[in-house]
Every structure is written in C-alpha cells, then in structure tokens.
Design an enzyme around this catalytic site. Structure first.
Site, mmCIF file in Angstrom:
data_model
loop_
_atom_site.group_PDB
_atom_site.id
_atom_site.type_symbol
_atom_site.label_atom_id
_atom_site.label_comp_id
_atom_site.label_asym_id
_atom_site.label_seq_id
_atom_site.Cartn_x
_atom_site.Cartn_y
_atom_site.Cartn_z
ATOM 1 N N GLY A 165 -5.100 3.606 -3.441
ATOM 2 C CA GLY A 165 -6.379 4.200 -3.819
ATOM 3 C C GLY A 165 -6.246 5.657 -4.209
ATOM 4 O O GLY A 165 -7.247 6.308 -4.505
ATOM 5 N N PHE B 120 -11.563 19.959 -8.168
ATOM 6 C CA PHE B 120 -10.554 19.122 -8.826
ATOM 7 C C PHE B 120 -11.189 17.806 -9.262
ATOM 8 O O PHE B 120 -11.973 17.210 -8.537
ATOM 9 C CB PHE B 120 -9.397 18.844 -7.870
ATOM 10 C CG PHE B 120 -8.322 17.968 -8.462
ATOM 11 C CD1 PHE B 120 -7.234 18.539 -9.110
ATOM 12 C CD2 PHE B 120 -8.402 16.588 -8.383
ATOM 13 C CE1 PHE B 120 -6.244 17.736 -9.666
ATOM 14 C CE2 PHE B 120 -7.417 15.781 -8.933
ATOM 15 C CZ PHE B 120 -6.342 16.357 -9.579
ATOM 16 N N LYS C 134 -7.216 -4.926 -5.107
ATOM 17 C CA LYS C 134 -5.920 -5.265 -4.514
ATOM 18 C C LYS C 134 -5.824 -6.761 -4.244
ATOM 19 O O LYS C 134 -4.806 -7.403 -4.533
ATOM 20 C CB LYS C 134 -5.719 -4.487 -3.214
ATOM 21 C CG LYS C 134 -5.544 -2.987 -3.389
ATOM 22 C CD LYS C 134 -5.288 -2.320 -2.044
ATOM 23 C CE LYS C 134 -5.074 -0.825 -2.187
ATOM 24 N NZ LYS C 134 -4.771 -0.172 -0.891
ATOM 25 N N ASP D 114 -1.568 -0.917 5.979
ATOM 26 C CA ASP D 114 -1.801 -0.425 7.337
ATOM 27 C C ASP D 114 -3.266 -0.089 7.622
ATOM 28 O O ASP D 114 -3.598 0.282 8.743
ATOM 29 C CB ASP D 114 -0.960 0.830 7.587
ATOM 30 C CG ASP D 114 -1.482 2.030 6.790
ATOM 31 O OD1 ASP D 114 -1.826 1.845 5.613
ATOM 32 O OD2 ASP D 114 -1.555 3.122 7.356
ATOM 33 N N ASP E 204 0.860 -1.178 0.000
ATOM 34 C CA ASP E 204 0.000 0.000 0.000
ATOM 35 C C ASP E 204 0.903 1.237 0.000
ATOM 36 O O ASP E 204 2.109 1.142 0.266
ATOM 37 C CB ASP E 204 -0.897 -0.033 1.238
ATOM 38 C CG ASP E 204 -1.802 1.179 1.339
ATOM 39 O OD1 ASP E 204 -2.319 1.609 0.296
ATOM 40 O OD2 ASP E 204 -1.975 1.692 2.458
ATOM 41 N N LYS E 205 0.340 2.384 -0.304
ATOM 42 C CA LYS E 205 1.133 3.618 -0.292
ATOM 43 C C LYS E 205 0.932 4.421 0.983
ATOM 44 O O LYS E 205 1.841 4.578 1.785
ATOM 45 C CB LYS E 205 0.779 4.499 -1.503
ATOM 46 C CG LYS E 205 1.536 5.825 -1.520
ATOM 47 C CD LYS E 205 1.033 6.749 -2.605
ATOM 48 C CE LYS E 205 -0.321 7.337 -2.267
ATOM 49 N NZ LYS E 205 -0.286 8.310 -1.144
ATOM 50 N N THR E 206 -0.283 4.919 1.168
ATOM 51 C CA THR E 206 -0.551 5.838 2.264
ATOM 52 C C THR E 206 -0.448 5.135 3.613
ATOM 53 O O THR E 206 -1.159 4.165 3.867
ATOM 54 C CB THR E 206 -1.948 6.461 2.116
ATOM 55 O OG1 THR E 206 -2.057 7.025 0.813
ATOM 56 C CG2 THR E 206 -2.182 7.525 3.166
ATOM 57 N N GLU F 112 -3.771 20.307 -0.320
ATOM 58 C CA GLU F 112 -4.345 21.625 -0.073
ATOM 59 C C GLU F 112 -4.166 22.047 1.377
ATOM 60 O O GLU F 112 -3.893 23.207 1.678
ATOM 61 C CB GLU F 112 -5.823 21.630 -0.460
ATOM 62 C CG GLU F 112 -6.072 21.542 -1.956
ATOM 63 C CD GLU F 112 -7.494 21.918 -2.314
ATOM 64 O OE1 GLU F 112 -8.406 21.585 -1.532
ATOM 65 O OE2 GLU F 112 -7.689 22.550 -3.367
#
Length: 955
Positions: free
Chosen positions: A623, A477, A710, A730, A320-322, A433
């Site tokens: 995601g 966005f 995933k 995580d 995973d990334k985050t 942001e």
C-alpha cells in the site's frame, strides 16, 4: 474507552435514526427538521452497541471501533466552565478551550492506519473548522451527510451542516452562547465540506495526546476495514485433487472387476480407499507436528493441517512489504552536502559541526531573551580550532542542510512522562520524515515543539532554544508532486511585540523531494545526478534538499496570488501549483541529498534469492508509494543489478495501456512496477492480456494496492495459471490476500496477529519461509506421494490375490482372507512399516538449501502422476499374480495350506517393498519393520483357524 476494554464513552443521541439513508427518507425532502431531536449526555456503551450518529470520546492509544468523522479535539490542560451531565458520577467530560499560543501542545489528532493500508505510520487528521469551535452541547444541531459505504480507504466526500437554533434542547443542558448565527442576527444554515482529512477509520489507533470527539458514520460490516476483508474459505490441496482422480480410476477398475466376478458367480472385496484417506490424514498431522517442533523456525504454528504438502508445490509468492520484507524502521544512513559525503562513523563529524553552528550562549542579562540562529547567522568556529577556510565552508553547509531538514517536514513532537523522565516521540505521516528528524536530534538539533503556527528547535548540547520559526505556508507531499515544501519566517529572539510582524525576520522557502522532480527545480550543478544514482544503487530512499530566500515584497505578492488561486472554483489545484512553481520553485540553492534506509527483515536478501532459484516467481504487493516500493525492491534484491524496471503509474488511457503491454511482451526479463490505479485500469479493460503478460515476468511490484486488490490479484493468478500460489503478510490489510491464496502465511509482527490468525501457517520472520517451503514443503509432498502409492499398492495387491483365487475356485462366492487376516493385514501386519515412510527424506536439508533448483521438480507433480500410478498398478498386478499363482501351484488350490503360504508371502513382500523404497533410514523405520515381522511370527500360533500350523512347521 481503552484498547483493553470493550466499553466506550459515547455522547448518545437516543432518539436518532440508526442509518443515514433512513434519516434522509424521514426528512421527506425538506432538508431540515423543525428542531433538534437529540439530547447530549455522556454514557458508556459496548462497541457492538454503537450506532450511526453516536459521538465518541476518544483518548490517546485507543483503537477506533467504527468509522468516524472528527468533530473536535482538545488538550486536557484547561477546562471550561460548562460541563455535560453524566450518567456516571465518576466520569466527567472536560471541555477545553485550546490556546493559540505557539508553545501550547498540538491538539490535532493523528492516527495509525496500518490495519487498513499496511503502512505503520501516522496520518494527520483534523476536525472541520465548523465543528472545532462548537461546544458538545451544540452537536445536536449538526447534520452530517456521507456517501454510501465504500472500500476506498484513501477517499471520502461528505458535508457537515450546522442547523439553526430553534429550541428543543435537553432541559438538563445549559444553553451556550449563540453559535452559527449570521452577523445580522438571522438564523442561517452553515455548511462545510468533509474530506479524508476529517475522518478516522475503524481499527486505527489515535496517537495524539488529546481528547477527540468524533461522530460515528459507519459501523460493523459497513466500515472500511470490514468491506476490505473477504470471507474465509475451506482450502483443499492439489495433492487431494490428484489422489481423488487416481482413486476414481482405482474404484472404476475394482468395480469393473467385481461386476465381472459377480456375473460369473464370484466375489470381490474392494479394499484400500478408506485406508488411503486415514493414512494420508495421519501423515499430515505428523508433518504439521514436524513444522511446529522445528527449532530452526521457532514459533511456527500450523493452523490448517490439511495442506502441508502444498508447501512443496508453490510457483508464485505474493508478499506484503511493510512488516514482511521490511521492519518499517527507517534510519538515516548517508548525507551528501556537495563536496563531501557523511555516513556511519563520519556522522560524528556532522555532530561536531552542529555543536559549533548552533551554540547559543546564555544572555548576560537574565531579562533578555537568547539570540536565536537564522540561516544568515555566521557559522561559529571554536577558538581552539585550527579551522581552515574550507572547513568553515563545509561546516556552514552542514549547518544549513541540518537546519533545512529540521524545519522542512510535517513531524509533530509529543512529550510523555515515563518513570519520572520526559520521553520525546515523533508523529508524522511518513516514517522517512521521522527518521530524518531523529537524525537531526542525534547530531545535535532537537525539535521540541510544533503546531500550525510555528516550530521551536533547541540545541541538544546546551538544552537552550536555538531556532524559532513562524510557519507561513506548508505544501504537503503528494504522489503526483513527489515533494514537500514550507515557507517560514525566522525569529532571532529580539522581537518586542507578540503580534506577528511579517516585516520582522528573514523569510525562507525550504523544499525536499525526489531527485526526478528536484533536478529541474534546484540551480544547475554537476554532482546531484551522480550522487542520487549511487544512493539508489545502495537501495537508499533519496531526498534532495534545497532552499530559497524570499524578500518580504516577493512573499507578499506570492501570498496574494496563492490566496486568490486557493478560492478559485475552477482548476483550483492547478492554479495553486502554477503560483508555487512561478514564485518558489525556481533556482533553489541545492543544500544536499539524504539517503534513508528502510531496514529489511533478517536474511531477506538471501531468502528471496533462494526462492527465486527454486523457480518461484515473486510479486510484492504494498500500500506504500511508488518510490518507496522501488527502493525496497532494489535493496531487497527483488530486482537484480542492472535489471530494467518498467514503471506504470496514473494510467487512464487505453492506447497507453496497450503500448505498455506491447513493450513488456518484447522485454519479458524486466521488472514491472505498477500502482493500484493503473492495476485497476488493466484489470477492468485488459484483464486477460495483462495477466498473461505479467505471469511471465520474473518480478512484479504493485504499490498503492487496497486489501481487495491484493486478494483480486491472488485469485486472478490462481484462475489463469492453475498454479499454486502462496501469500504472506503481517497486517490486517493482508487477511483477504492470505485467505485467497492456496497457502496463506502470516507473520506475527508489529501490526498484530490478524494475519497470523487468518493464515494457514504462522511464522515469526520472513526468512523462515524458505525452510517452510524448500524443506518441509518438499518432505511433506514427497512423503505423501510415496505413502499414497504404497497404500494403493497394499490394497490393490490383495484384490489381485482375491481375483486369482476366485478364478481358481470357479467363481464361488468365497473370500480368500477372512475375518482377522483381512483386518490384521491392513493394521498390525503392514500399517506401521508403511506409515513409517512419513519419516523418509530423499535429500539432506543442507543439500536442499544448497541446490534450491531441486524444488522446481516438485511443481511438475512427477512424484504422484498417472504414470507412477499405473506403474504401481502393474507392480501390484504382477506381484499379486505371482504370489497367489505360486501359492496355489505349490500347495493346493483351496485350503489352509495355500492360505498360510499366500498370506505369509504377502506380508513379507510388503515389508520388503517398504525396505526397498526407503531412501534415508530412521531408527523408527527399522523398529517398525523388525517389530512388525516379530509380531506376525508371534501371532502365527494363534491363527490356527486360518492356517495349517503343522504344514507351516514342516521343514
């Protein structure tokens, strides 16, 4: 309802059907009921007792127990005159009338959906305009239609209908003023569409400081989070399958030998299989203990103790990334304003410019408002400063870009009291942001209020309002547009009328976005491409900022055309985009470029490099957006410098998919960056072609992936390659992937313990994974392989001795070693030395980390293979034949003398074999060998029933 409690407040409809489909069927196609059948009152219910149609009363920081549609939200400052009867005297539902004042707190709910998409950020959610103004007593007139339960967390379609008043209300509830009646007095149904913006899914957290009323639409196993979670499975390691195969061969050999001996009236005892299983299971327990007690990976927990050796066979890592590779903490690192770039300590110079540019002096007359700053205001320069013209120009540019960053966003500030101090926090759907708004505060311009109508910013230096704008239009966005914009009207503080006047005040259009789209929107320049490329190489997430002043007439023309396009029934989105492009997105003044860093977890870069050198192919499944995934892949060094990144997004056509496959087959050293939609398209139409190509690439980055996707990717790699894969994450959205992997690793982090509790191994930092695999995985596999072969050898050699003995006594059904000798051989005389091999290590830990290439040899399975098995079989046959043959030749064919010599040599041979096989000596190994030898020698006087003791004492 609170996160720590299991009960929640619910506006209950007790006679309501429990399922939407049942309600549809009961209507019998009429579409309407004669009258509402539900009453409204406040009760407290457990989360497990909630049903479809219940209305929840939610407050800040509460985790949602079900999927809901937001009906109404209001602040807790004012109370209407109407109350709802409550079944609890100390609980009262307050009904607020939300003020339209631009300085009131926002009552738009925001929620954190990190357990669904893995991104710890806030999503803005709104109540439908049809329900927002209703009193709760009127909720009985609502009819909500939603689709069947679905896994898609980013999509929702439904409708809400307000039925006409026809009586039937609870007598305890006062009837409010008519709502929803047509102007002519007729009772007509009103309906409104429901989108993803009107929903909040189970396990998300409500962030806004407001009370929210929401109707339950899905509960239990029908919620998005439950549908995205797969059932757990029992995991079996590859070593287990290999040992099972070898055990079958061993059993076949011994069974064949036994049948032959029995046919010849002999006897054969099959030993070793049960001992093998016991020793291996005990060894795995020891390996798990080593992992949990390792101070280098403090906090590690082994939850599945049956597969520690799998850590040494990993060939694919899906991460995973985050929260796994990154901390999900954004920080503004760099800003470029065209002629000069600011970073690190240079940000102090930016702060000095902002201090001068937004210095608002207090009015001499207390009754007069302060004059506010607008883009046309003259840049103020300190009278003591020897500022040159260049410095004034730079200061003006810095002020303009900071003002643009302080306005062009979707961030909402919230104020909270903590220990008597007012703490300001920010909520937004994008952490980028928030990072930028925090940076503007750090350099001197703070956002103190924002609602749908306007924003207010103050000077940090003076604490007085510096900028006030009226929001005219916001362009959010999108993944397709890759930019966001806002049209605002600046108020200079001289307004005399509270009624908005479009002619009083400057109108500006601000926009920020990815350099790929902003390059064609801003005015021509000679530095944008170079500077964005430099920031991208540093792994920073770049945003290009521009602005454009709009004359009132032009804005009015734009507003008219935009409204016309927004109500069109055909090609609405395209029409609105065309209007924006025609009137706004042309020749914007380029203000600057920002670089935001997504902070990586500790030692992520060297950890990933070490794993790649160990021969592990790394996939990142996230995601998050495509641009974000690309930046993190570069900053984390998943992508090597100069490596080509092939991006596939929004794929819908088969011919395009085939072209991508053909290109990647010809360039197997590139990195593949693919979004979830395209991935789903490939898995549907080109499943085998895609996976056969993807597994050859050194790195694959998949973004906008759902939890189910995933898990599907993990299963697909397992099925196609037959290799061992490890998945690490995580958050709750990673549970399915972790459970689908051969080895699941969970990180204890900000997103809770769901992944940690569902994983086979739990760690606290990503960098601990390298030691878990390269060191503990290596040791566990090597030790288990050696231990298994020694146990097989120990059991087989005694079988060979028995066979030789049976042949010598002409196949009489008599055992060679009886009773205690047989039991003692498998326990006190050999078990401790053999089991001490779990302490052996073939290389030092520093050497394993210095040369991670050593890990590659483990994936081949050479430590325990058919080759090594048959070598040990031959060794066992040779040693058993020599030991038994010589014992019979030198003493007697049958008798206590032969047994004494044979058994003693057998025990000594096993101890010597253990000593020869040890690579790194440990004190416990020495103690077990010497201790076992002494135990055997000390027990000989007690073995008179089996040995000829006088013969043994004869010189």
């Amino acid at each position: 309802m609170t996160k720590s409690k299991s009960k929640r407040n619910s506006l209950v409809q007790p006679d309501r059907l429990s399922d939407i489909q049942e309600e549809e069927n009961s209507l019998g196609g009429t579409g309407l009921r004669a009258s509402p059948t539900s009453s409204v009152r406040e009760v407290t219910k457990k989360a497990r007792d909630l049903k479809v149609g219940d209305v929840l009363k939610l407050n800040k920081d509460q985790r949602l127990p079900a999927d809901v549609v937001i009906l109404k939200s209001y602040t807790n400052e004012t109370t209407s005159d109407q109350d709802i009867p409550s079944e609890h005297e100390d609980e009262e539902l307050l009904l607020d009338t939300v003020s339209d004042s631009p300085l009131d707190k926002s009552n738009e709910p925001a929620d954190d959906e990190h357990q669904l998409d893995g991104e710890t950020d806030w999503k803005l959610r709104l109540g439908s305009p049809l329900t927002q103004q209703l009193e709760p007593a009127e909720f009985t007139r609502l009819r909500i239609v939603a689709g069947k339960p679905d896994k898609k967390v980013n999509e929702f379609l439904g409708t809400v209908e307000l039925l006409p008043k026809r009586g039937g209300y609870d007598t305890d509830v006062p009837k409010p003023d008519p709502v929803g009646e047509a102007p002519d007095g007729s009772s007509e149904n009103e309906s409104a569409p429901l989108t993803i913006d009107n929903t909040a899914w189970a396990n998300t957290i409500l962030a806004s400081n407001a009370t929210t009323l929401a109707a339950v639409i899905y509960t239990g196993p029908q919620t998005r989070s439950a549908l995205s979670t797969s059932a757990s499975r029992s995991k079996t390691g590859l070593l287990e399958y290999e040992i099972n195969s070898l055990t079958k061969i061993l059993c076949a050999l011994t069974l064949t030998l036994s049948i032959v001996l029995v046919a010849l009236e002999g006897f054969e005892h099959v030993a070793g299989v049960a001992c093998l299983r016991v020793n291996l299971d005990m060894g795995k327990t020891v390996y798990s203990s080593f992992i949990q007690k390792d101070h280098g990976i403090e906090g590690a927990v082994v939850r599945t103790s049956t597969i520690p050796e799998e850590l040494g066979r990993i060939e694919y890592l899906l991460s995973d990334k985050t929260g796994t590779l990154t901390q999900n903490e954004m920080e503004m690192k760099k800003i470029h304003v065209g002629t000069v770039s600011y970073a690190n300590e240079a940000m102090d110079e930016v702060a000095s410019y902002i201090k001068q540019g937004f210095s608002v002096s207090a009015p001499t007359d207390a009754s007069q408002p302060s004059v506010l700053i607008t883009p046309s205001s003259t840049f103020a320069v300190s009278t003591t400063s020897t500022a040159t013209r260049t410095r004034r120009e730079i200061g003006s540019r810095v002020r303009d870009v900071v003002l643009a960053l302080g306005i062009c966003h979707n961030v909402t500030p919230t104020m909270e009291e903590e220990n008597g101090e007012t703490i300001t926090s920010y909520q937004a759907s994008s952490p980028d942001e928030i990072a930028i708004v925090k940076w503007t505060e750090a350099v001197g311009l703070r956002l103190i209020h924002r609602d749908r109508k306007g924003m207010l910013l103050e000077s940090v230096e003076t604490g007085r309002p510096a900028v006030r704008v009226r929001i005219l239009e916001v362009f959010p966005f999108t993944s397709e547009g890759k930019r966001m914009g806002i049209i605002v009207q600046f108020l200079d503080g001289t307004e005399t009328s509270p009624v908005p006047n479009i002619d009083a005040g400057e109108i500006w259009f601000f926009q920020k976005g990815a350099d790929t789209v902003m390059t064609s929107i801003v005015a021509s320049n000679d530095w944008l491409d170079e500077e964005t490329a430099n920031m991208a190489r540093e792994g920073l997430r770049t945003l290009v900022v521009g602005r454009k002043k709009m004359p009132v007439a032009q804005y009015k023309e734009f507003a008219s055309q935009y409204r016309e396009a927004s109500v069109s029934l055909n090609n609405r989105d395209t029409g609105m985009a065309n209007v924006v492009a025609h009137y706004l997105e042309k020749d914007l003044e380029l203000l600057g470029v920002t670089g935001v860093e997504d902070k990586l977890q500790k030692d992520v870069k060297p950890s990933l490099e070490l794993l790649r050198n160990a021969g592990i192919k790394i996939w990142m499944l996230t995601g998050d957006k495509v641009e974000t995934a690309r930046c993190v892949a570069v900053s984390a060094k998943l992508v090597a410098r100069g490596q080509y990144i092939h991006t596939i997004a929004k794929l819908k056509r088969k011919d395009e998919a085939q072209d991508h496959l053909d290109f990647l087959r010809s360039k197997t050293d590139s990195c593949l960056l693919i979004d979830g939609e395209s991935l789903s398209f490939f898995l549907t139409h080109f499943r085998n072609d895609f996976i056969s190509m993807a597994v050859k690439l050194p790195t694959v980055v998949a973004c906008r992936c759902s939890p189910t996707q995933k898990a599907d990717v993990a299963l697909l790699i397992r099925e196609y390659t037959k290799k061992r894969i490890c998945c690490i994450g995580d958050g709750g959205n990673d549970v399915s992937m972790i459970q689908a992997a051969d080895v699941g690793v969970g990180i204890v982090g900000k997103e809770g313990r769901q992944a940690s509790l569902a994983a086979d191994f739990s760690i606290t930092q990503f960098c601990h994974l390298t030691k878990l695999l390269v060191w503990h995985g290596r040791n566990s596999y090597k030790r288990s392989a050696k231990l298994a072969q020694f146990v097989i050898h120990r059991g087989l050699i005694i079988s060979v001795c028995q066979t030789m003995y049976s042949i010598a006594i002409k196949f009489e059904p008599e055992g060679l070693y009886k009773d205690w000798l047989l039991v003692g051989y498998a326990t006190v005389y050999t078990m401790a030395p053999v089991f001490s091999l779990v302490l052996d290590r073939d290389v030092d830990e520093k050497l394993a980390n210095l040369y991670p290439e050593l890990y590659k040899e483990l994936t081949t399975g050479d430590s325990l293979s058919y080759k090594t098995f048959f070598i040990w079989v031959l060794v066992s046959i040779y040693q058993g034949g020599i030991i038994q043959g010589c014992s019979q030749l030198l003493t007697e064919v049958d008798g206590p003398r032969m047994v004494a010599v044979s058994f003693t040599v057998l025990v000594l041979n096993e101890l010597i074999m253990v000593a020869f096989e040890i690579t790194t000596w440990h004190p416990i190994m020495i103690f077990s060998l010497v201790g076992t030898l002494l135990v055997y020698v000390g027990s000989i006087p007690f073995l008179g029933g089996y040995f000829d003791l006088k013969f043994m004492l004869t010189p």
